[in-house]
Design a protein around this motif. Structure first.
Motif, PDB file in Angstrom:
ATOM      1  N   GLN A 118      11.902  51.345  19.417  1.00 49.31           N
ATOM      2  CA  GLN A 118      12.146  52.747  19.065  1.00 49.31           C
ATOM      3  C   GLN A 118      13.628  53.111  19.166  1.00 49.31           C
ATOM      4  OE1 GLN A 118       9.645  54.746  21.914  1.00 49.31           O
ATOM      5  NE2 GLN A 118       7.752  54.069  20.916  1.00 49.31           N
ATOM      6  N   ARG A 119      14.462  52.130  19.522  1.00 48.60           N
ATOM      7  CA  ARG A 119      15.914  52.293  19.627  1.00 48.60           C
ATOM      8  C   ARG A 119      16.304  53.311  20.695  1.00 48.60           C
ATOM      9  NH1 ARG A 119      18.724  49.406  16.547  1.00 48.60           N
ATOM     10  NH2 ARG A 119      20.548  50.713  16.345  1.00 48.60           N
ATOM     11  N   ARG A 120      15.453  53.451  21.714  1.00 48.40           N
ATOM     12  CA  ARG A 120      15.807  54.290  22.855  1.00 48.40           C
ATOM     13  C   ARG A 120      16.680  53.498  23.818  1.00 48.40           C
ATOM     14  NH1 ARG A 120      10.114  56.002  24.658  1.00 48.40           N
ATOM     15  NH2 ARG A 120      11.222  56.968  26.383  1.00 48.40           N
ATOM     16  N   LEU A 121      16.537  52.178  23.795  1.00 45.34           N
ATOM     17  CA  LEU A 121      17.447  51.257  24.475  1.00 45.34           C
ATOM     18  C   LEU A 121      17.975  50.310  23.407  1.00 45.34           C
ATOM     19  CD1 LEU A 121      15.542  50.274  27.763  1.00 45.34           C
ATOM     20  CD2 LEU A 121      17.642  51.610  27.598  1.00 45.34           C
ATOM     21  N   LEU A 122      19.261  50.032  23.452  1.00 41.99           N
ATOM     22  CA  LEU A 122      19.895  49.183  22.445  1.00 41.99           C
ATOM     23  C   LEU A 122      20.564  47.994  23.110  1.00 41.99           C
ATOM     24  CD1 LEU A 122      21.734  52.013  20.474  1.00 41.99           C
ATOM     25  CD2 LEU A 122      19.569  50.933  19.855  1.00 41.99           C
ATOM     26  N   ILE A 123      20.549  46.873  22.412  1.00 43.46           N
ATOM     27  CA  ILE A 123      21.302  45.705  22.849  1.00 43.46           C
ATOM     28  C   ILE A 123      22.419  45.505  21.841  1.00 43.46           C
ATOM     29  CG2 ILE A 123      21.289  43.211  23.234  1.00 43.46           C
ATOM     30  CD1 ILE A 123      18.345  43.467  24.039  1.00 43.46           C
ATOM     31  N   GLU A 124      23.646  45.424  22.368  1.00 34.74           N
ATOM     32  CA  GLU A 124      24.812  45.219  21.513  1.00 34.74           C
ATOM     33  C   GLU A 124      25.550  43.977  21.979  1.00 34.74           C
ATOM     34  OE1 GLU A 124      26.844  48.838  22.347  1.00 34.74           O
ATOM     35  OE2 GLU A 124      25.638  50.007  20.955  1.00 34.74           O
ATOM     36  N   GLY A 125      26.324  43.380  21.094  1.00 26.89           N
ATOM     37  CA  GLY A 125      27.088  42.190  21.452  1.00 26.89           C
ATOM     38  C   GLY A 125      26.214  40.956  21.356  1.00 26.89           C
ATOM     39  N   ASP A 126      26.259  40.109  22.359  1.00 25.22           N
ATOM     40  CA  ASP A 126      25.500  38.867  22.391  1.00 25.22           C
ATOM     41  C   ASP A 126      24.027  39.200  22.640  1.00 25.22           C
ATOM     42  OD1 ASP A 126      24.252  36.444  23.047  1.00 25.22           O
ATOM     43  OD2 ASP A 126      26.007  35.669  24.085  1.00 25.22           O
ATOM     44  N   THR A 127      23.276  39.350  21.547  1.00 23.90           N
ATOM     45  CA  THR A 127      21.878  39.787  21.675  1.00 23.90           C
ATOM     46  C   THR A 127      21.015  38.763  22.409  1.00 23.90           C
ATOM     47  OG1 THR A 127      21.881  39.342  19.294  1.00 23.90           O
ATOM     48  CG2 THR A 127      21.294  41.519  19.956  1.00 23.90           C
ATOM     49  N   GLU A 128      21.327  37.491  22.292  1.00 24.42           N
ATOM     50  CA  GLU A 128      20.553  36.479  23.006  1.00 24.42           C
ATOM     51  C   GLU A 128      20.660  36.697  24.516  1.00 24.42           C
ATOM     52  OE1 GLU A 128      20.525  31.658  23.615  1.00 24.42           O
ATOM     53  OE2 GLU A 128      21.297  32.456  21.731  1.00 24.42           O
ATOM     54  N   LEU A 129      21.865  36.966  24.998  1.00 24.90           N
ATOM     55  CA  LEU A 129      22.072  37.253  26.420  1.00 24.90           C
ATOM     56  C   LEU A 129      21.361  38.553  26.809  1.00 24.90           C
ATOM     57  CD1 LEU A 129      23.472  36.605  29.130  1.00 24.90           C
ATOM     58  CD2 LEU A 129      25.468  37.858  28.266  1.00 24.90           C
ATOM     59  N   GLY A 130      21.491  39.582  25.986  1.00 24.60           N
ATOM     60  CA  GLY A 130      20.828  40.854  26.260  1.00 24.60           C
ATOM     61  C   GLY A 130      19.317  40.723  26.323  1.00 24.60           C
ATOM     62  N   LEU A 131      18.744  39.945  25.394  1.00 23.06           N
ATOM     63  CA  LEU A 131      17.291  39.742  25.393  1.00 23.06           C
ATOM     64  C   LEU A 131      16.838  38.934  26.606  1.00 23.06           C
ATOM     65  CD1 LEU A 131      16.613  39.079  21.618  1.00 23.06           C
ATOM     66  CD2 LEU A 131      15.813  41.021  22.967  1.00 23.06           C
ATOM     67  N   MET A 132      17.659  37.981  27.032  1.00 24.99           N
ATOM     68  CA  MET A 132      17.316  37.201  28.216  1.00 24.99           C
ATOM     69  C   MET A 132      17.212  38.121  29.429  1.00 24.99           C
ATOM     70  SD  MET A 132      18.711  35.568  31.232  1.00 24.99           S
ATOM     71  CE  MET A 132      20.426  35.796  30.987  1.00 24.99           C
ATOM     72  N   VAL A 133      18.177  39.021  29.608  1.00 23.45           N
ATOM     73  CA  VAL A 133      18.142  39.942  30.745  1.00 23.45           C
ATOM     74  C   VAL A 133      16.971  40.916  30.601  1.00 23.45           C
ATOM     75  CG1 VAL A 133      19.387  41.795  31.931  1.00 23.45           C
ATOM     76  CG2 VAL A 133      20.587  39.699  31.259  1.00 23.45           C
ATOM     77  N   LYS A 134      16.751  41.420  29.400  1.00 21.23           N
ATOM     78  CA  LYS A 134      15.610  42.315  29.168  1.00 21.23           C
ATOM     79  C   LYS A 134      14.304  41.624  29.525  1.00 21.23           C
ATOM     80  CE  LYS A 134      12.956  42.595  25.746  1.00 21.23           C
ATOM     81  NZ  LYS A 134      11.493  42.467  25.850  1.00 21.23           N
ATOM     82  N   ASN A 135      14.160  40.368  29.138  1.00 16.21           N
ATOM     83  CA  ASN A 135      12.936  39.622  29.431  1.00 16.21           C
ATOM     84  C   ASN A 135      12.777  39.357  30.925  1.00 16.21           C
ATOM     85  OD1 ASN A 135      12.136  39.594  26.759  1.00 16.21           O
ATOM     86  ND2 ASN A 135      13.145  37.656  26.334  1.00 16.21           N
ATOM     87  N   LEU A 136      13.886  39.156  31.638  1.00 17.30           N
ATOM     88  CA  LEU A 136      13.802  38.998  33.091  1.00 17.30           C
ATOM     89  C   LEU A 136      13.280  40.274  33.743  1.00 17.30           C
ATOM     90  CD1 LEU A 136      17.077  37.063  33.902  1.00 17.30           C
ATOM     91  CD2 LEU A 136      14.745  36.263  34.275  1.00 17.30           C
ATOM     92  N   LEU A 137      13.792  41.422  33.292  1.00 12.04           N
ATOM     93  CA  LEU A 137      13.323  42.698  33.838  1.00 12.04           C
ATOM     94  C   LEU A 137      11.869  42.929  33.466  1.00 12.04           C
ATOM     95  CD1 LEU A 137      16.416  44.952  33.059  1.00 12.04           C
ATOM     96  CD2 LEU A 137      15.767  43.962  35.261  1.00 12.04           C
ATOM     97  N   ASP A 138      11.524  42.596  32.224  1.00 12.27           N
ATOM     98  CA  ASP A 138      10.172  42.792  31.718  1.00 12.27           C
ATOM     99  C   ASP A 138       9.178  41.868  32.414  1.00 12.27           C
ATOM    100  OD1 ASP A 138       8.079  43.686  30.138  1.00 12.27           O
ATOM    101  OD2 ASP A 138       8.570  42.368  28.467  1.00 12.27           O
ATOM    102  N   GLY A 139       9.632  40.706  32.850  1.00 15.83           N
ATOM    103  CA  GLY A 139       8.741  39.729  33.455  1.00 15.83           C
ATOM    104  C   GLY A 139       8.283  40.090  34.855  1.00 15.83           C
ATOM    105  N   ARG A 140       8.900  41.074  35.470  1.00 13.69           N
ATOM    106  CA  ARG A 140       8.492  41.494  36.819  1.00 13.69           C
ATOM    107  C   ARG A 140       7.304  42.432  36.684  1.00 13.69           C
ATOM    108  NH1 ARG A 140      11.418  40.628  41.170  1.00 13.69           N
ATOM    109  NH2 ARG A 140      10.867  42.629  42.058  1.00 13.69           N
TER     110      ARG A 140
END
Length: 164
Positions: A118-140
């Protein structure tokens, strides 16, 4: 001879600054060293298990910025010696959004993928790195609401709701 004190109506007193305005004014003036002393112990306790299991190893030598736009606040993190650290260099990736969106991400009140879709949170720059961190947070599974970090989030939310 002293003058008698007259009652001052509460409506005539200036209102205290809203937390968002106060944070926006203070955050740029807080030295990185102080942020490190305040934030790092909290993050490293919160993520002790994933850090010990090596889940953050991909962040070693890399930097990600969490930018909370409505508070005018940004925090750049890296991994140093199996510990999360605040750093002053810009992030290679940025996760950007409002404080409520970050709260929803941290507490799992809303599906993290939906927040990004919904673009309420955005990842900019190195999207692979951003998605990795997002997935770590999501995995908890329990989100970040357990322990001192969760208590802090709940207090901040109550304060924000009172002043909104």
């Amino acid at each position: 001879m002293s003058l008698p004190l007259l009652p001052v109506p509460l409506s005539s007193l200036p209102r205290p600054a809203a937390p968002a305005r106060l944070i926006r004014a203070l955050d740029p003036r807080v030295p990185v060293g102080l942020k490190r002393r305040l934030v790092e112990p909290l993050l490293n306790r919160t993520f002790a298990d994933p850090l010990a299991e090596g889940e953050f190893d991909a962040l070693e030598g890399r930097r990600i910025t969490l930018a909370i736009e409505d508070l005018g606040m940004a925090l750049t993190l890296t991994l140093e010696g199996e510990r999360l650290a605040v750093c002053s260099e810009p992030g290679e990736a940025t996760i950007r959004g409002g404080w409520r969106e970050f709260l929803c991400l941290a507490t799992r009140r809303e599906d993290p993928d939906a927040l990004f879709f919904q673009r309420r949170l955005l990842i900019e720059g190195d999207t692979e790195l951003g998605l990795m961190v997002k997935n770590l947070l999501d995995g908890r599974e329990e989100g970040l609401v357990q322990g001192p970090f969760g208590e802090l989030l709940v207090r901040l939310e109550r304060l924000a709701n009172r002043t909104s």
